[in-house]
Write a protein that holds these residues in place. Structure first.
Motif, PDB file in Angstrom:
ATOM      1  N   VAL A 476      24.854  25.046  89.284  1.00 55.85           N
ATOM      2  CA  VAL A 476      25.680  25.533  88.180  1.00 55.85           C
ATOM      3  C   VAL A 476      25.194  24.843  86.907  1.00 55.85           C
ATOM      4  O   VAL A 476      25.057  23.619  86.880  1.00 55.85           O
ATOM      5  CB  VAL A 476      27.175  25.241  88.393  1.00 55.85           C
ATOM      6  CG1 VAL A 476      27.985  25.683  87.159  1.00 55.85           C
ATOM      7  CG2 VAL A 476      27.694  25.954  89.637  1.00 55.85           C
ATOM      8  N   THR A 477      24.922  25.616  85.861  1.00 58.96           N
ATOM      9  CA  THR A 477      24.461  25.070  84.585  1.00 58.96           C
ATOM     10  C   THR A 477      25.490  25.378  83.510  1.00 58.96           C
ATOM     11  O   THR A 477      25.972  26.516  83.412  1.00 58.96           O
ATOM     12  CB  THR A 477      23.103  25.673  84.185  1.00 58.96           C
ATOM     13  OG1 THR A 477      22.159  25.431  85.234  1.00 58.96           O
ATOM     14  CG2 THR A 477      22.586  25.056  82.892  1.00 58.96           C
ATOM     15  N   VAL A 478      25.810  24.390  82.691  1.00 57.08           N
ATOM     16  CA  VAL A 478      26.844  24.550  81.666  1.00 57.08           C
ATOM     17  C   VAL A 478      26.322  24.048  80.328  1.00 57.08           C
ATOM     18  O   VAL A 478      25.853  22.907  80.218  1.00 57.08           O
ATOM     19  CB  VAL A 478      28.130  23.774  82.016  1.00 57.08           C
ATOM     20  CG1 VAL A 478      29.220  24.078  80.996  1.00 57.08           C
ATOM     21  CG2 VAL A 478      28.600  24.104  83.419  1.00 57.08           C
ATOM     22  N   GLY A 479      26.406  24.890  79.316  1.00 62.47           N
ATOM     23  CA  GLY A 479      26.137  24.495  77.943  1.00 62.47           C
ATOM     24  C   GLY A 479      27.458  24.199  77.265  1.00 62.47           C
ATOM     25  O   GLY A 479      28.341  25.065  77.204  1.00 62.47           O
ATOM     26  N   ILE A 480      27.615  22.994  76.747  1.00 68.30           N
ATOM     27  CA  ILE A 480      28.906  22.540  76.231  1.00 68.30           C
ATOM     28  C   ILE A 480      28.888  22.503  74.706  1.00 68.30           C
ATOM     29  O   ILE A 480      28.004  21.895  74.097  1.00 68.30           O
ATOM     30  CB  ILE A 480      29.233  21.138  76.773  1.00 68.30           C
ATOM     31  CG1 ILE A 480      29.180  21.143  78.307  1.00 68.30           C
ATOM     32  CG2 ILE A 480      30.598  20.675  76.282  1.00 68.30           C
ATOM     33  CD1 ILE A 480      29.182  19.755  78.912  1.00 68.30           C
ATOM     34  N   LEU A 481      29.881  23.178  74.099  1.00 70.45           N
ATOM     35  CA  LEU A 481      30.093  23.122  72.658  1.00 70.45           C
ATOM     36  C   LEU A 481      31.452  22.499  72.391  1.00 70.45           C
ATOM     37  O   LEU A 481      32.193  22.176  73.323  1.00 70.45           O
ATOM     38  CB  LEU A 481      29.998  24.523  72.041  1.00 70.45           C
ATOM     39  CG  LEU A 481      28.628  25.186  72.098  1.00 70.45           C
ATOM     40  CD1 LEU A 481      28.518  26.086  73.326  1.00 70.45           C
ATOM     41  CD2 LEU A 481      28.378  26.013  70.833  1.00 70.45           C
ATOM     42  N   ALA A 482      31.791  22.375  71.126  1.00 71.64           N
ATOM     43  CA  ALA A 482      33.054  21.711  70.771  1.00 71.64           C
ATOM     44  C   ALA A 482      34.266  22.449  71.312  1.00 71.64           C
ATOM     45  O   ALA A 482      35.275  21.831  71.674  1.00 71.64           O
ATOM     46  CB  ALA A 482      33.153  21.577  69.252  1.00 71.64           C
ATOM     47  N   ASP A 483      34.203  23.774  71.371  1.00 73.93           N
ATOM     48  CA  ASP A 483      35.364  24.556  71.793  1.00 73.93           C
ATOM     49  C   ASP A 483      35.006  25.651  72.791  1.00 73.93           C
ATOM     50  O   ASP A 483      35.751  26.613  72.978  1.00 73.93           O
ATOM     51  CB  ASP A 483      36.051  25.190  70.580  1.00 73.93           C
ATOM     52  CG  ASP A 483      35.145  26.167  69.849  1.00 73.93           C
ATOM     53  OD1 ASP A 483      33.927  26.201  70.154  1.00 73.93           O
ATOM     54  OD2 ASP A 483      35.642  26.895  68.966  1.00 73.93           O
ATOM     55  N   ALA A 484      33.837  25.521  73.446  1.00 78.11           N
ATOM     56  CA  ALA A 484      33.394  26.576  74.358  1.00 78.11           C
ATOM     57  C   ALA A 484      32.397  26.030  75.364  1.00 78.11           C
ATOM     58  O   ALA A 484      31.792  24.971  75.165  1.00 78.11           O
ATOM     59  CB  ALA A 484      32.776  27.732  73.566  1.00 78.11           C
ATOM     60  N   MET A 485      32.224  26.789  76.433  1.00 74.98           N
ATOM     61  CA  MET A 485      31.197  26.500  77.425  1.00 74.98           C
ATOM     62  C   MET A 485      30.531  27.804  77.847  1.00 74.98           C
ATOM     63  O   MET A 485      31.213  28.820  78.048  1.00 74.98           O
ATOM     64  CB  MET A 485      31.793  25.808  78.656  1.00 74.98           C
ATOM     65  CG  MET A 485      32.328  24.423  78.405  1.00 74.98           C
ATOM     66  SD  MET A 485      32.967  23.675  79.933  1.00 74.98           S
ATOM     67  CE  MET A 485      33.635  22.137  79.279  1.00 74.98           C
TER      68      MET A 485
END
Length: 544
Positions: A476-485
């Motif tokens: 599982v790969t997740v790109g993390i932003l301040a208010d989203a993934m």
């Protein structure tokens, strides 16, 4: 989904009538009576009589322009009583008329110079409107043609496609503007462009005008993978303005490659308040079907018990486009292969057949991949622009120019992707949860604003690298932003975006998590202040 399109709901009608229509016609001395579709450039200088419904009235600083339709086409009639003086003030939109005209040309378009205009009354009007309704219904009727590929999924969706295509054709015939809203990626652009190629020629034919394609059709990308209330309000505001300034009707809106979820409902309902109607063509999973009852047609494999991962929106919209306009020269049959490949459709048999069709048009699988790469890149730069002429080049109008553009941009874009992958590899974190590997990357800490590839694509590239080069099959790969993934997962991970959203809302309702996508690929949004708690719960979810 409405099972029968209500023609009368979308027609102008009069309830009062009296008199004998045939006697009315025969008792008036007039030039040869013709239908609008029979008038052509060779008739310039000739006089005719026509019957029609006043669809729009425009008062210029000179003549009054009456736009009439008789079911076979639309014609502008120019009447002059004085500079800026309203001619025939007793005649307005919704009136049925008979006109004695002389065919002239203005700015390369045919128009009728009015000698005399009569307003039909009572029974005369009713008989004309009854005939108009039959002509419009017959012209709008769709005779389904074979799909490009044999598919039980498409067969299950055929009835919905016929209803949608009929509604689109009727909107064109009734001079109703059409708005196509699509997701801002290759599949979304493929969806919107395929429909555009089918619809524009019919609009131009209806109005005998190339310019009409700009007045009666708009294609616009949505930045988010949903029909947000912002997009809906913009569409409605523009349409209301055109209604007030130009007497245009409220549009038929097609939402494609999005539109199926609860998050789309508010935008649809907002438009319906103002008289817009909607068609949805999508392939994304939804929790509950709350949209169909508010649309003329909702086309989604999940609605017929099939998996949306087997058909992308670009594939569906190309087949729908061929129902709307069966002209074999639309130059869209290469689109399904490209759309399916770019959206990673899980349907090898259909993709193989669509690729064979694309090959007959001179497109290889590799070339389609390069074109898709360029479309994704360009779409991020165009943002909300329609850019109709530029998009035509991207899709092969003309093919020589398309190839030159792709040869120029594709190597540059691949270089950016290679650079982005190296940056991502240096910043990623890998964690083990039993047999599953969780790969995370903080987007905003790794890439500067406006960096290409954009977050969703960058996560996909990093995910593919770990899966294919490092042989991490349970991933599982997740790109993390301040208010989203942004999330990608392999089949072996047994992951579900929809189940994740349910879990997060149960465990952390104050984060107000929302999102969507496919089972193994999607995105979520949440309150920025809850980011760390959401991430902790995400790890618990994948570790279960």
């Amino acid at each position: 989904m409405n099972k029968k399109f209500d023609y009368k709901k979308n027609s102008n009608k009069s309830k009062k009538f009296a008199g004998d229509f045939k006697e009315f016609v025969s008792n008036i001395e007039n030039p040869t009576q013709v239908t609008i579709d029979k008038i052509s450039a060779k008739d310039k200088g000739e006089s005719f009589s026509v019957f029609g419904l006043i669809d729009k009235v425009v008062q210029t600083g000179g003549p009054t322009i009456f736009y009439i339709t008789d079911g076979t086409g639309t014609l502008a009639l120019k009447a002059f009583e004085g500079a800026g003086v309203r001619s025939y003030p007793h005649i307005d939109v919704g009136d049925a008329v008979k006109a004695s005209i002389k065919i002239e040309e203005y700015q390369d378009e045919l128009e009728g110079e009015v000698a005399k205009l009569w307003k039909l009354q009572d029974k005369d009007k009713k008989e004309f409107l009854d005939g108009l309704e039959k002509i419009e219904r017959d012209r709008a009727k769709v005779t389904p043609i074979p799909f490009l590929v044999d598919s039980p999924i498409l067969e299950k969706l055929k009835e919905r496609m016929v209803i949608a295509a009929t509604a689109v054709r009727l909107a064109i015939i009734q001079n109703r503007p059409i708005v196509v809203r699509h997701h801002n990626d290759t599949d979304g652009y493929s969806s919107g462009y395929a429909l555009e190629r089918a619809i524009l020629p019919l609009i131009e034919k209806q109005h005998a005008s190339v310019k009409a394609a700009w007045e009666f059709f708009t294609r616009a990308p949505c930045d988010a993978p949903m029909y947000e209330i912002d997009d809906s309000i913009r569409d409605t505001a523009k349409s209301l303005s055109n209604e007030a300034k130009f007497s245009n009707k409220m549009p038929l809106v097609l939402i494609v490659d999005t539109g199926s979820g609860e998050e789309d409902l508010l935008g649809i309902l907002q438009g319906k308040v103002h008289g817009e109607d909607f068609i949805v063509v999508d392939h994304h999973r939804f929790e509950e079907d709350v949209v169909s009852e508010h649309t003329i047609a909702n086309i989604n494999p999940f609605l017929v018990g099939e998996d949306g991962a087997a058909y992308s929106a670009g594939m569906l919209c190309t087949e729908l486009a061929r129902f709307i306009n069966p002209d074999p020269n639309l130059n869209i049959t290469q689109i399904p292969a490209m759309a399916g490949l770019s959206d990673r459709v899980d349907n090898p048999e259909a993709i193989k057949k669509y690729l064979e069709i694309a090959h007959t048009k001179g497109y290889t699988k590799e070339m389609l991949g390069e074109i898709a790469t360029v479309i994704d890149f360009v779409s991020s730069r165009l943002r909300f622009m329609e850019a109709r002429e530029y998009v035509e080049v991207l899709f092969g109008e003309p093919m020589k120019k398309q190839k030159a553009l792709v040869d120029l941009l594709a190597p540059y874009i691949r270089g950016l992707e290679k650079k982005g992958l190296e940056m991502a590899k240096s910043a990623r974190k890998l964690e083990k949860f039993g047999k599953l590997t969780l790969q995370t990357i903080s987007i905003e800490e790794t890439f500067h604003r406006g960096f290409w590839p954009r977050p969703g694509l960058m996560v996909g590239i990093l995910h593919d690298y770990a899966k294919e080069k490092e042989k991490l099959s349970n991933l599982v790969t997740v790109g993390i932003l301040a208010d989203a993934m942004t999330i990608r997962a392999t089949d072996e991970a047994d992951f579900s975006v929809q189940e994740l959203i349910k879990y997060l809302n149960k465990e952390l309702p104050e984060a107000f998590v929302e999102g969507g996508g496919h089972k193994n690929a999607g995105s979520i949004r949440f309150m920025p202040s809850k980011k760390e708690k959401v991430l902790d719960l995400f790890k618990k979810f994948v570790g279960k």
